[in-house]
Scaffold this motif. Sequence first.
Motif, short mmCIF file in Angstrom:
data_model
loop_
_atom_site.label_atom_id
_atom_site.label_comp_id
_atom_site.label_asym_id
_atom_site.label_seq_id
_atom_site.Cartn_x
_atom_site.Cartn_y
_atom_site.Cartn_z
N SER A 9 -44.80 -24.30 24.38
CA SER A 9 -43.63 -24.36 23.49
C SER A 9 -43.49 -23.10 22.65
CB SER A 9 -43.72 -25.59 22.58
OG SER A 9 -44.87 -25.49 21.76
N VAL A 10 -44.36 -22.14 22.82
CA VAL A 10 -44.29 -20.90 22.06
C VAL A 10 -43.33 -19.94 22.75
CG1 VAL A 10 -45.61 -18.91 21.24
CG2 VAL A 10 -46.62 -21.19 21.18
N ALA A 11 -42.44 -19.36 21.97
CA ALA A 11 -41.45 -18.43 22.53
C ALA A 11 -42.11 -17.10 22.86
CB ALA A 11 -40.33 -18.22 21.52
N PRO A 12 -41.56 -16.38 23.84
CA PRO A 12 -42.07 -15.04 24.12
C PRO A 12 -41.94 -14.15 22.89
CG PRO A 12 -40.51 -15.77 25.82
CD PRO A 12 -40.47 -16.76 24.70
N THR A 16 -36.54 -15.79 19.64
CA THR A 16 -36.49 -16.91 18.70
C THR A 16 -36.28 -18.23 19.41
OG1 THR A 16 -34.12 -16.59 18.38
CG2 THR A 16 -35.59 -15.46 16.84
N ALA A 17 -36.00 -18.19 20.69
CA ALA A 17 -35.77 -19.41 21.46
C ALA A 17 -37.10 -19.99 21.93
CB ALA A 17 -34.89 -19.12 22.68
N PRO A 18 -37.25 -21.31 21.86
CA PRO A 18 -38.48 -21.90 22.38
C PRO A 18 -38.54 -21.79 23.89
CG PRO A 18 -36.95 -23.61 21.66
CD PRO A 18 -36.34 -22.29 21.31
N ARG A 19 -39.75 -21.82 24.42
CA ARG A 19 -39.93 -21.79 25.87
C ARG A 19 -39.35 -23.05 26.47
NH1 ARG A 19 -44.12 -17.98 27.70
NH2 ARG A 19 -43.79 -19.07 29.65
N ILE A 20 -38.97 -22.97 27.71
CA ILE A 20 -38.42 -24.14 28.42
C ILE A 20 -39.57 -25.09 28.73
CG2 ILE A 20 -37.30 -24.94 30.53
CD1 ILE A 20 -35.79 -22.24 30.55
N ASP A 21 -39.40 -26.34 28.32
CA ASP A 21 -40.41 -27.36 28.54
C ASP A 21 -39.71 -28.66 28.94
OD1 ASP A 21 -42.76 -28.80 28.67
OD2 ASP A 21 -43.00 -28.97 26.50
N SER A 25 -42.70 -27.06 36.07
CA SER A 25 -43.47 -25.84 35.82
C SER A 25 -42.61 -24.60 36.00
CB SER A 25 -44.67 -25.78 36.79
OG SER A 25 -44.22 -25.49 38.11
N ASP A 26 -43.06 -23.51 35.38
CA ASP A 26 -42.36 -22.22 35.52
C ASP A 26 -42.23 -21.84 36.99
OD1 ASP A 26 -42.30 -22.09 32.76
OD2 ASP A 26 -43.84 -20.54 32.59
N LYS A 27 -43.30 -22.03 37.75
CA LYS A 27 -43.31 -21.67 39.18
C LYS A 27 -42.28 -22.50 39.94
CE LYS A 27 -46.32 -21.60 43.21
NZ LYS A 27 -47.64 -21.96 43.75
N ASP A 28 -42.23 -23.81 39.68
CA ASP A 28 -41.28 -24.66 40.37
C ASP A 28 -39.84 -24.36 39.94
OD1 ASP A 28 -43.20 -25.93 41.88
OD2 ASP A 28 -43.30 -27.71 40.60
N ARG A 29 -39.64 -24.08 38.66
CA ARG A 29 -38.29 -23.72 38.21
C ARG A 29 -37.83 -22.44 38.88
NH1 ARG A 29 -37.83 -22.14 33.46
NH2 ARG A 29 -39.97 -22.22 32.74
N ALA A 30 -38.72 -21.49 39.03
CA ALA A 30 -38.38 -20.22 39.69
C ALA A 30 -38.03 -20.46 41.16
CB ALA A 30 -39.53 -19.23 39.57
N ALA A 31 -38.79 -21.30 41.84
CA ALA A 31 -38.52 -21.59 43.26
C ALA A 31 -37.18 -22.30 43.42
CB ALA A 31 -39.65 -22.43 43.85
N ALA A 89 -29.78 -23.30 33.42
CA ALA A 89 -30.51 -24.39 32.75
C ALA A 89 -31.99 -24.38 33.12
CB ALA A 89 -29.89 -25.74 33.11
N LEU A 90 -32.30 -23.85 34.29
CA LEU A 90 -33.69 -23.72 34.73
C LEU A 90 -34.36 -22.47 34.16
CD1 LEU A 90 -33.26 -24.87 38.42
CD2 LEU A 90 -34.44 -26.12 36.59
N GLY A 91 -33.61 -21.68 33.39
CA GLY A 91 -34.19 -20.53 32.71
C GLY A 91 -34.11 -19.22 33.46
N HIS A 92 -33.24 -19.14 34.45
CA HIS A 92 -33.13 -17.92 35.25
C HIS A 92 -31.69 -17.42 35.23
CE1 HIS A 92 -37.20 -18.03 36.87
NE2 HIS A 92 -37.07 -19.34 36.68
N PHE A 93 -31.52 -16.15 35.51
CA PHE A 93 -30.18 -15.58 35.58
C PHE A 93 -29.59 -15.84 36.96
CE2 PHE A 93 -29.83 -13.74 31.54
CZ PHE A 93 -31.07 -13.25 31.18
N ALA A 94 -28.32 -16.17 36.98
CA ALA A 94 -27.61 -16.40 38.24
C ALA A 94 -27.14 -15.07 38.81
CB ALA A 94 -26.40 -17.31 38.00
N PRO A 95 -27.25 -14.89 40.13
CA PRO A 95 -26.68 -13.68 40.74
C PRO A 95 -25.17 -13.71 40.56
CG PRO A 95 -27.32 -15.25 42.44
CD PRO A 95 -27.78 -15.81 41.14
N GLY A 96 -24.56 -12.54 40.44
CA GLY A 96 -23.13 -12.52 40.20
C GLY A 96 -22.41 -11.28 40.68
N THR A 97 -23.02 -10.56 41.62
CA THR A 97 -22.34 -9.38 42.15
C THR A 97 -22.23 -9.50 43.67
OG1 THR A 97 -24.37 -8.10 42.50
CG2 THR A 97 -23.32 -7.92 40.31
N TYR A 98 -21.26 -8.79 44.24
CA TYR A 98 -21.12 -8.78 45.69
C TYR A 98 -22.41 -8.31 46.36
CZ TYR A 98 -16.07 -9.33 45.14
OH TYR A 98 -14.82 -9.80 44.82
#
Length: 172
Positions: A9-12, A16-21, A25-31, A89-98
């Motif tokens: 729960s500690v932010a990077p 100032t934003a709390p970590r996603i909990d 898991s971070d690994k599963d959210r990334a996948a 919502a999973l904490g990652h940036f969405a691709p958005g370019t051609y």
Amino acid sequence: MAKKASSKSVAPVGSTAPRIDIGISDKDRAAVAAGLSKLLADTYTLYLMTHNFHWNVTGPMFNTLHTMFMEQYTELWNSIDSIAERIRALGHFAPGTYREFGKLSSIGEPTSVPEAMEMVRLLVTGNESVAKTARDAFKLADAANDQPTADLLTQRLDVHEKAAWMLRSLLQ
């Protein structure tokens, strides 16, 4: 003495934003986010192709295809935001370019304006490709116990399998 917060729960540092909990898991959210990014790229590519065909279709089935393509590209356009927002919502940036979409998409783009029935064939293949991408992402979401993503993917599968069936029916 104050209780120290868990590392989950500690932010990077500097944030100032709390970590996603959210119980994933971070690994599963990334996948899952990576799978959704491929789905977003496929959906956007299919959207562009369908809109292009809507503009450029000719022949005796013009009215039918023009209207059908408009319904399909409108549905695709409306789905893009939901897919991108789930990635966020999973904490990652969405691709958005051609460029990003081109690297991630499994759908090939035509190099010229095809005849009407070839447009239909290409859209059948495109919808089936998006369905396969959604099915692959579903496996990741299911393994991660990510019900909101699984629900989104189930809805997308239904849309693309139905669109492929309807388009395929025109070719029989």
